[in-house]
Each structure stands twice: as structure tokens, then as C-alpha cells.
Write an enzyme that holds these catalytic residues in place. Structure first.
Site, PDB file in Angstrom:
ATOM      1  N   GLU A  59       0.849  -1.202   0.000  1.00  0.00           N
ATOM      2  CA  GLU A  59       0.000   0.000   0.000  1.00  0.00           C
ATOM      3  C   GLU A  59       0.877   1.243   0.000  1.00  0.00           C
ATOM      4  OE1 GLU A  59      -3.550   0.207   2.438  1.00  0.00           O
ATOM      5  OE2 GLU A  59      -2.882   2.139   3.201  1.00  0.00           O
TER       6      GLU A  59
ATOM      7  N   ARG B 258     -15.837   3.942   3.717  1.00  0.00           N
ATOM      8  CA  ARG B 258     -16.672   5.050   4.186  1.00  0.00           C
ATOM      9  C   ARG B 258     -15.830   6.300   4.374  1.00  0.00           C
ATOM     10  NH1 ARG B 258     -18.649   5.481  10.202  1.00  0.00           N
ATOM     11  NH2 ARG B 258     -16.508   6.256  10.249  1.00  0.00           N
ATOM     12  N   GLY B 259     -14.654   6.154   5.006  1.00  0.00           N
ATOM     13  CA  GLY B 259     -13.845   7.316   5.403  1.00  0.00           C
ATOM     14  C   GLY B 259     -14.144   7.664   6.846  1.00  0.00           C
TER      15      GLY B 259
ATOM     16  N   ALA C 147     -19.865   2.271   4.128  1.00  0.00           N
ATOM     17  CA  ALA C 147     -19.142   1.750   2.958  1.00  0.00           C
ATOM     18  C   ALA C 147     -20.041   0.828   2.142  1.00  0.00           C
ATOM     19  CB  ALA C 147     -17.888   1.009   3.425  1.00  0.00           C
TER      20      ALA C 147
ATOM     21  N   LYS D 153     -21.833  -5.715   4.319  1.00  0.00           N
ATOM     22  CA  LYS D 153     -20.964  -5.086   3.303  1.00  0.00           C
ATOM     23  C   LYS D 153     -20.526  -6.126   2.275  1.00  0.00           C
ATOM     24  CE  LYS D 153     -16.906  -3.296   4.735  1.00  0.00           C
ATOM     25  NZ  LYS D 153     -16.067  -2.249   5.346  1.00  0.00           N
TER      26      LYS D 153
END
Ligand code: FAD
Length: 291
Positions: free
Chosen positions: A17, A108-109, A123, A163
Site C-alpha cells: 500500500e 466510508r472514510g 461503505a 458489506k
């Protein structure tokens, strides 16, 4: 390419990442990070969205394009929705499709005190939206120690299942420092009927500065073994680097032995960290693949 397929081909998927540099994100700076990472041949590289920095000129989507076109590695684009309108997301998806970016980590954040108006609450709403739009492989985030806002691990797994059912094909985990938390979480997820691959998120602690940030990430435990390393080697950069790499290597070795579907390494734009870890575990990954 749909990165979900990697989990059918490999016993342990290994990915990195990165984040868009905060200030100087010229193509030269970004490629200075990506070139050595690409040479380590990860299965894919994910790029954060709005998290590590937004001030630079190259944004998440631009970096994903470079990863795909210049290095021939599959990018996973992070995308948050908490402050977005559906029309904005639709426009962004059209751009991703035009760029041939096939994989999205739908998030979602984090909540802010004065949030902008949004058409998305969780999300899973973004997952449903992308799924209805069509043409993308969707990844989701998960939390071995539970998400900090949720009042209980059981409820968190219940929400996670919703989700996944909305269209997530694999999960990437929050970082953790005790593998037992991951194994316990995976067992609870499987018992709840969540059967998609779960990749373990590992962040090597190699700098003093990281520690405060991690403690600020509510819910992430620092085991005594790691506290001892920090107490002993904090303030001694070379020693902390070696100790942090050794700790993360041991975590990954244990995760592979315990049958983790994959390991996602938070490399913090540090190719030296990625290189040391990859060299330490490359035979373990191969055993994973051959079995
Ligand atoms: P959700 O899945 O929506 O969960 C958030 C909370 O809501 C949880 O407590 C959950 O239990 C609860 N919940 C979910 N659905 C429901 C429901 N239907 N009813 C009631 N409660 C519900 N942030 C960034 O800004 N940029 C990034 O690039 C980024 N990358 C990340 C990568 C990974 C692998 C991880 C683990 C996190 C990342 N984050 C990033 C942080 C993430 O945005 C935050 O952790 C955020 O607080 C939650 O996002 P989520 O997608 O997990 O949310």
C-alpha cells in the site's frame, strides 16, 4: 484484471500500500517510490485516497494509472464516500473505467466534525452503488480488533457481513500487532458466513513518529513484546528499523503458517522497508504458492 482471481491462483497473495505524497508528488518522486516497489513484483499495489495526503499534484487515480501502465502491476484504488454525492462518484467511476482501473477498495472514510453533505452513510452503500454501476471488482476494509465506533465485535461482524453481501469479493484488514487477534477475527467471520478471502494488514514499526499515530488509531493494541522494543530502541533509528522489520517478519511468518489468504504490507512509501520484508519472506510465499 480482477484481483480477486489472485486468491484462486496463490496460497498467499502479497501486496503493498502506498499513498500520494503530501507535497511533492511529481511523476519523478512518485516513480522514485514505485520503481523499486515494482521490482519486488507484488501481486498488486493499493493507493490510499485522501488519507496520506492530498496536496500534491498527482492524485490517487493518476498514481493507479502509472502503476498499471508503466509497471504492468494491477492497482487497487481506495475510494471514500462519506462526503460525496452519488453524481460525483458516478463521474469518478466513468473516469476509472476509461483508465482501465478495475479494482476499488470501497470505504466510508473517517467522520469529521463538520462533514460535507453526502449520499452515502456506510461503505456498504458505496459497495451497492459501484455494484449497480457495474464493471468493477470491489474490495472492503475490515478490523480484526473491531472498528473503533462499533459497540461490540459481534455487531461489527454483522455489519461486515452486510458489506460483503452488497458485493465485496475480498477484505483487507486494518493493521494489527498480535496475530491472535487476526486468527480470532477470521474464525468469527467464517462462523458468521463471511467466506471471501481476508488479507492481513501489516505495518512494520520503523520510526518513532509512527508510534503516536498508531496509538491514535483507536482500538489498535500494542502488545508488550512490541512495547519493549519501542522502549529499548526508540530514539535509535537504525536499531528501531531492524527491530521493527524483525517483528513484522515474525508476524508474517506466523500468518502464512496459520493459513492467511494474503498479506497486505503498509510500506509507507518506503521501498527499503518493502525490500527488507520481501527478502525475509520470499521463500515462505513460495511455499504458500506450491502447497
Ligand atoms: P464501514 O464499513 O461503513 O464501517 C464503519 C462503521 O460503521 C463500523 O463501526 C461498522 O460496524 C458500522 N456499520 C457499517 N455498516 C453499518 C450499518 N448498516 N448499520 C450500522 N452500523 C454500520 N481512510 C481514508 O480516508 N482513505 C483511505 O485510503 C483509507 N484506506 C483504508 C484501508 C484499509 C485497509 C482500512 C482498514 C481502512 C482505511 N481507511 C482509509 C480508514 C477508513 O476510512 C476508516 O476506518 C473508517 O472509519 C471506516 O471505513 P469503512 O469503510 O471500514 O466503514
Amino acid at each position: 484484471m480482477d484481483i480477486r482471481k489472485l486468491f484462486d491462483q496463490k496460497r498467499c497473495v502479497f501486496s503493498f500500500e502506498v499513498f500520494p505524497p503530501k507535497t511533492d508528488s511529481s511523476a519523478d518522486t512518485v516513480c522514485g517510490v514505485l520503481s523499486p516497489l515494482a521490482a519486488l513484483a507484488p501481486d498488486y499495489i493499493s493507493v490510499t485516497y485522501g488519507a496520506g495526503g492530498t496536496g500534491g499534484n498527482l492524485k490517487t487515480q493518476d498514481i493507479c494509472r502509472i502503476i498499471k501502465n508503466r509497471y504492468g502491476i494491477e492497482p487497487l484504488m481506495h475510494l471514500t464516500c462519506l462526503e460525496s454525492r452519488a453524481a460525483e462518484i458516478a463521474e469518478l467511476l466513468a473516469g476509472l473505467r476509461a483508465d482501465g482501473i478495475d479494482n476499488i477498495l470501497a470505504l466510508r472514510g473517517d467522520r469529521r466534525e463538520t462533514p460535507a453533505a453526502s449520499d452515502f452513510r456506510y461503505a456498504s452503500d458505496l459497495v451497492s452503488f459501484i455494484k449497480a454501476y457495474g464493471g468493477f471488482n470491489i474490495v472492503g476494509a475490515c478490523y480484526p480488533e473491531g472498528h473503533f465506533e462499533c459497540d461490540g465485535k459481534k455487531r461489527d461482524i454483522f455489519n461486515l457481513k452486510k458489506k460483503v453481501e452488497a458485493g465485496v469479493t475480498h477484505l483487507n484488514s486494518q493493521l494489527f500487532f498480535d496475530d491472535e487477534d487476526f486468527f480470532d477475527f477470521k474464525e468469527r467471520a467464517r462462523a458468521a458466513g463471511i467466506d471471501v478471502p481476508i488479507q492481513a494488514g501489516i505495518m512494520p514499526i520503523v520510526r518513532d513518529r509512527q508510534i503516536d499515530r498508531i496509538i491514535a488509531l483507536a482500538g489498535v493494541k500494542i502488545p508488550q513484546k512490541l512495547s519493549r522494543l519501542i522502549a529499548k530502541y526508540g530514539g535509535k533509528p537504525n536499531a528501531l528499523f531492524d527491530a521493527g522489520i524483525a517483528y513484522a517478519t515474525e508476524q508474517i511468518s506466523d500468518l502464512i503458517a496459520g493459513g492467511a489468504d494474503g498479506v497486505h504490507l503498509y510500506v509507507m512509501n518506503r521501498p527499503d522497508v518493502a525490500e527488507r520484508i520481501t527478502n525475509n519472506i520470499h521463500t515462505l510465499l513460495r511455499i504458500g504458492h506450491d502447497n
